[in-house]
Design a protein around this motif. Structure first.
Motif, PDB file in Angstrom:
ATOM      1  N   PRO A 326      42.315  78.493 -17.560  1.00 34.97           N
ATOM      2  CA  PRO A 326      42.208  78.372 -19.022  1.00 34.97           C
ATOM      3  C   PRO A 326      43.581  78.302 -19.683  1.00 34.97           C
ATOM      4  O   PRO A 326      44.546  78.886 -19.209  1.00 34.97           O
ATOM      5  CB  PRO A 326      41.460  79.652 -19.420  1.00 34.97           C
ATOM      6  CG  PRO A 326      41.720  80.619 -18.305  1.00 34.97           C
ATOM      7  CD  PRO A 326      41.834  79.797 -17.066  1.00 34.97           C
ATOM      8  N   VAL A 327      43.649  77.546 -20.779  1.00 32.12           N
ATOM      9  CA  VAL A 327      44.857  77.485 -21.598  1.00 32.12           C
ATOM     10  C   VAL A 327      44.451  77.905 -23.008  1.00 32.12           C
ATOM     11  O   VAL A 327      43.432  78.552 -23.202  1.00 32.12           O
ATOM     12  CB  VAL A 327      45.478  76.066 -21.563  1.00 32.12           C
ATOM     13  CG1 VAL A 327      46.040  75.772 -20.191  1.00 32.12           C
ATOM     14  CG2 VAL A 327      44.451  75.015 -21.948  1.00 32.12           C
ATOM     15  N   ASP A 328      45.272  77.543 -24.017  1.00 35.54           N
ATOM     16  CA  ASP A 328      44.945  77.934 -25.393  1.00 35.54           C
ATOM     17  C   ASP A 328      43.602  77.370 -25.837  1.00 35.54           C
ATOM     18  O   ASP A 328      42.849  78.018 -26.557  1.00 35.54           O
ATOM     19  CB  ASP A 328      46.044  77.461 -26.352  1.00 35.54           C
ATOM     20  CG  ASP A 328      47.363  78.177 -26.105  1.00 35.54           C
ATOM     21  OD1 ASP A 328      47.327  79.276 -25.513  1.00 35.54           O
ATOM     22  OD2 ASP A 328      48.411  77.636 -26.467  1.00 35.54           O
ATOM     23  N   LEU A 329      43.321  76.145 -25.406  1.00 34.45           N
ATOM     24  CA  LEU A 329      42.041  75.508 -25.695  1.00 34.45           C
ATOM     25  C   LEU A 329      41.292  75.325 -24.382  1.00 34.45           C
ATOM     26  O   LEU A 329      41.901  75.205 -23.324  1.00 34.45           O
ATOM     27  CB  LEU A 329      42.262  74.139 -26.355  1.00 34.45           C
ATOM     28  CG  LEU A 329      42.814  74.161 -27.777  1.00 34.45           C
ATOM     29  CD1 LEU A 329      43.220  72.759 -28.198  1.00 34.45           C
ATOM     30  CD2 LEU A 329      41.791  74.731 -28.744  1.00 34.45           C
ATOM     31  N   ALA A 462      37.267  80.998 -33.310  1.00 32.89           N
ATOM     32  CA  ALA A 462      38.524  81.153 -32.575  1.00 32.89           C
ATOM     33  C   ALA A 462      39.481  80.009 -32.861  1.00 32.89           C
ATOM     34  O   ALA A 462      40.705  80.204 -32.933  1.00 32.89           O
ATOM     35  CB  ALA A 462      38.241  81.250 -31.078  1.00 32.89           C
ATOM     36  N   HIS A 463      38.945  78.800 -33.043  1.00 33.67           N
ATOM     37  CA  HIS A 463      39.784  77.631 -33.265  1.00 33.67           C
ATOM     38  C   HIS A 463      40.152  77.452 -34.736  1.00 33.67           C
ATOM     39  O   HIS A 463      41.001  76.605 -35.048  1.00 33.67           O
ATOM     40  CB  HIS A 463      39.076  76.372 -32.761  1.00 33.67           C
ATOM     41  CG  HIS A 463      38.863  76.360 -31.273  1.00 33.67           C
ATOM     42  ND1 HIS A 463      38.162  75.349 -30.627  1.00 33.67           N
ATOM     43  CD2 HIS A 463      39.245  77.234 -30.304  1.00 33.67           C
ATOM     44  CE1 HIS A 463      38.130  75.608 -29.335  1.00 33.67           C
ATOM     45  NE2 HIS A 463      38.770  76.748 -29.114  1.00 33.67           N
ATOM     46  N   ALA A 464      39.542  78.230 -35.599  1.00 33.91           N
ATOM     47  CA  ALA A 464      39.817  78.084 -37.035  1.00 33.91           C
ATOM     48  C   ALA A 464      41.262  78.432 -37.374  1.00 33.91           C
ATOM     49  O   ALA A 464      41.822  77.936 -38.360  1.00 33.91           O
ATOM     50  CB  ALA A 464      38.857  78.963 -37.840  1.00 33.91           C
ATOM     51  N   ALA A 465      41.866  79.298 -36.546  1.00 34.60           N
ATOM     52  CA  ALA A 465      43.250  79.705 -36.796  1.00 34.60           C
ATOM     53  C   ALA A 465      44.239  78.621 -36.394  1.00 34.60           C
ATOM     54  O   ALA A 465      45.426  78.692 -36.764  1.00 34.60           O
ATOM     55  CB  ALA A 465      43.558  80.995 -36.025  1.00 34.60           C
ATOM     56  N   LEU A 466      43.798  77.633 -35.663  1.00 35.23           N
ATOM     57  CA  LEU A 466      44.679  76.545 -35.225  1.00 35.23           C
ATOM     58  C   LEU A 466      44.862  75.540 -36.346  1.00 35.23           C
ATOM     59  O   LEU A 466      43.982  75.347 -37.184  1.00 35.23           O
ATOM     60  CB  LEU A 466      44.093  75.853 -33.994  1.00 35.23           C
ATOM     61  CG  LEU A 466      43.834  76.732 -32.766  1.00 35.23           C
ATOM     62  CD1 LEU A 466      43.108  75.928 -31.689  1.00 35.23           C
ATOM     63  CD2 LEU A 466      45.134  77.305 -32.219  1.00 35.23           C
TER      64      LEU A 466
END
Length: 478
Positions: A326-329, A462-466
């Motif tokens: 796994p990575v950031d995404l 979780a991805h909303a902060a990106l």
């Protein structure tokens, strides 16, 4: 790290080396031929080009290939030892004595013999139960079948371990119920070979015409169904019993010359050799091998879609392969670019960018619980819009990685952004895709299940902060 020793580095030994190496094993080769390293490197080049193309996931990282002048060094600490020396029983016995003097007692010693029985190979051996026939088919790195033949002296545990190990490297071990000279497949090939020699000797056809009768006809059927299932269909709705009743009497007609072999006179050999040269002599052996491998990959990938024959085996082996770290995404695709995905420009065709992103979407759907069972229940996500940006070339054999970001998850909508990167980590393309959840029975939009909705929402939160990815929301020509 698992380690295999290859004793004899010819065409078959080199194929075994490639099969183990590309499935993450360290491989040690023992072969006194001064050309062995060159020959195996050429086989390995073909294998690196073709085997990964069968899969939609990355194979394990390659093991380490080494060449040894000393048998003791080659076999020490190995789990599997594959003997592929010439078909001379005395030579094999001599080699086994050397191997078993230095090999681990629990290592499996497989023989590539196409004709000898396991009991013949075990005769006089220091550890007979260690030896088992493991007869593959060329190219070993692509064709999965291996005839696994124990003798009465072979412990069941050895056969079971051999079956498990060969399955783990993507092969189809077929355990033969009783010992028999030449096993199963070569006996069938021998029958066709005998008839072929007579047909050419008697002037009925040329080598090319005989090959045409196979490749344009029953050869295509055999690849997916074999012999008996093909004839079951030939019997129509009444099945095999009807077929045998209708065509069985023909077996008594004097059609075949199976029990006779034409004498291998100089004239017959020259006739066959000249016809063979006329048929494909304009291609080198390496060119023929690449043509064969490309065709095999294409056919086996077609079988993979239906799960028939070797295709089902590839899917099962693919499920054993480890998922990417796994990575950031989430990594939704990690694979190599097959040659069938490239075009006349030498890089990946634009249609295959869509196919790759579709694989990424399918994998993400599995990650949120929209898997095969969910879809079978009558619910799924359907793609309604894609936007692709082509940013960099991808070539045959390149490593392709796709990460997926959730841009929005609202009710029936799932809005994703895929990033496609090549082997150097450089962004090759982006695909923005909008999907709607559907009731596949009603053929209408519907809300996803609570479980799927919760998983999707968790990713979206979780991805909303990106930050919004560069290129998201673009239209054509912007």
């Amino acid at each position: 790290m698992k380690t295999a020793a290859i004793i004899g580095g010819g065409v078959i030994g080199g194929g075994w080396a490639a099969r183990f190496l590309l499935n993450g094993w360290d491989v040690r080769v023992f072969d006194p031929d001064p050309q062995a390293e060159r020959k195996i490197s050429e086989v390995l080049a073909n294998a690196r080009r073709s085997l990964p193309s069968l899969y939609d996931k990355m194979l394990p990282a390659e093991g380490v290939l080494s060449f040894h002048d000393d048998m003791a060094d080659a076999v020490a600490g190995t789990s599997w030892i594959q003997e592929s020396v010439p078909e001379q029983l005395d030579l094999k016995h001599k080699i086994y004595a050397q191997i078993q003097k230095h090999a681990p007692k629990d290592a499996i010693l497989g023989s590539s013999t196409s004709g000898f029985r396991a009991s013949q190979l075990q005769d006089g051996a220091l550890n007979p139960g260690q030896i088992i026939v493991a007869h593959p088919f060329n190219p070993v790195y692509l064709l999965p079948l291996v005839e696994l033949v124990p003798s009465p002296q072979t412990p069941a545990s050895v056969t079971e371990r051999a079956t498990s190990l060969l399955t783990s490297i993507g092969m189809k071990p077929l355990v033969i119920r009783k010992e028999i000279d030449a096993h199963i497949a070569d006996r069938l090939l021998e029958a066709v070979w005998r008839e072929g020699l007579w047909l050419i000797k008697d002037g009925i056809c040329t080598t090319e015409e005989l090959d045409d009768s196979i490749r344009y006809g029953f050869g295509l059927r055999w690849a997916q169904m074999g012999l008996f299932e093909t004839y079951r269909i030939a019997g129509g709705e009444a099945g095999m019993k009807h077929f045998m009743a209708q065509f069985g009497p023909a077996l008594k007609w004097p059609w075949t010359k199976l029990m006779d072999v034409p004498e291998f006179t100089e004239e017959l050999v020259d006739l066959i050799a000249s016809q063979s040269d006329a048929q494909s002599g304009h291609l080198s052996i390496r060119e023929l091998e690449r043509l064969r491998d490309d065709n095999l990959v294409g056919m086996m990938r077609a079988l993979k879609k239906s799960g028939s024959g070797a295709g089902g085996l590839i899917t099962a082996h693919e499920a054993m392969l480890p998922d990417p770290e796994p990575v950031d995404l989430p990594v939704t695709v990690s694979r190599r670019i097959p040659q069938s995905w490239t075009d006349y420009n030498g890089h990946m065709n634009e249609a295959n960018y869509t196919e790759a992103s579709s694989q990424a979407t399918d994998r993400f759907m599995e990650m949120i619980g929209c898997d095969a069972a969910y879809i079978a229940s009558g619910r799924s996500y359907f793609t309604v819009e894609n936007h692709i940006r082509f940013l960099n070339e991808l070539h045959e054999g390149d490593e392709l990685t796709i990460t997926t970001q959730v841009l929005k998850a609202e009710g029936k909508k799932m809005h994703l952004f895929h990033r496609l990167t090549g082997p150097d980590g450089k962004l090759a393309a982006t695909v923005e895709t909008l999907l709607l959840h559907m009731d596949t029975n009603a053929r209408a939009t519907s809300l996803p299940s609570e479980e799927v909705s919760a998983m999707l929402t968790a990713y979206a939160d979780a991805h909303a902060a990106l930050s919004l990815p560069e290129g998201a929301g673009r239209h054509v020509g912007q």
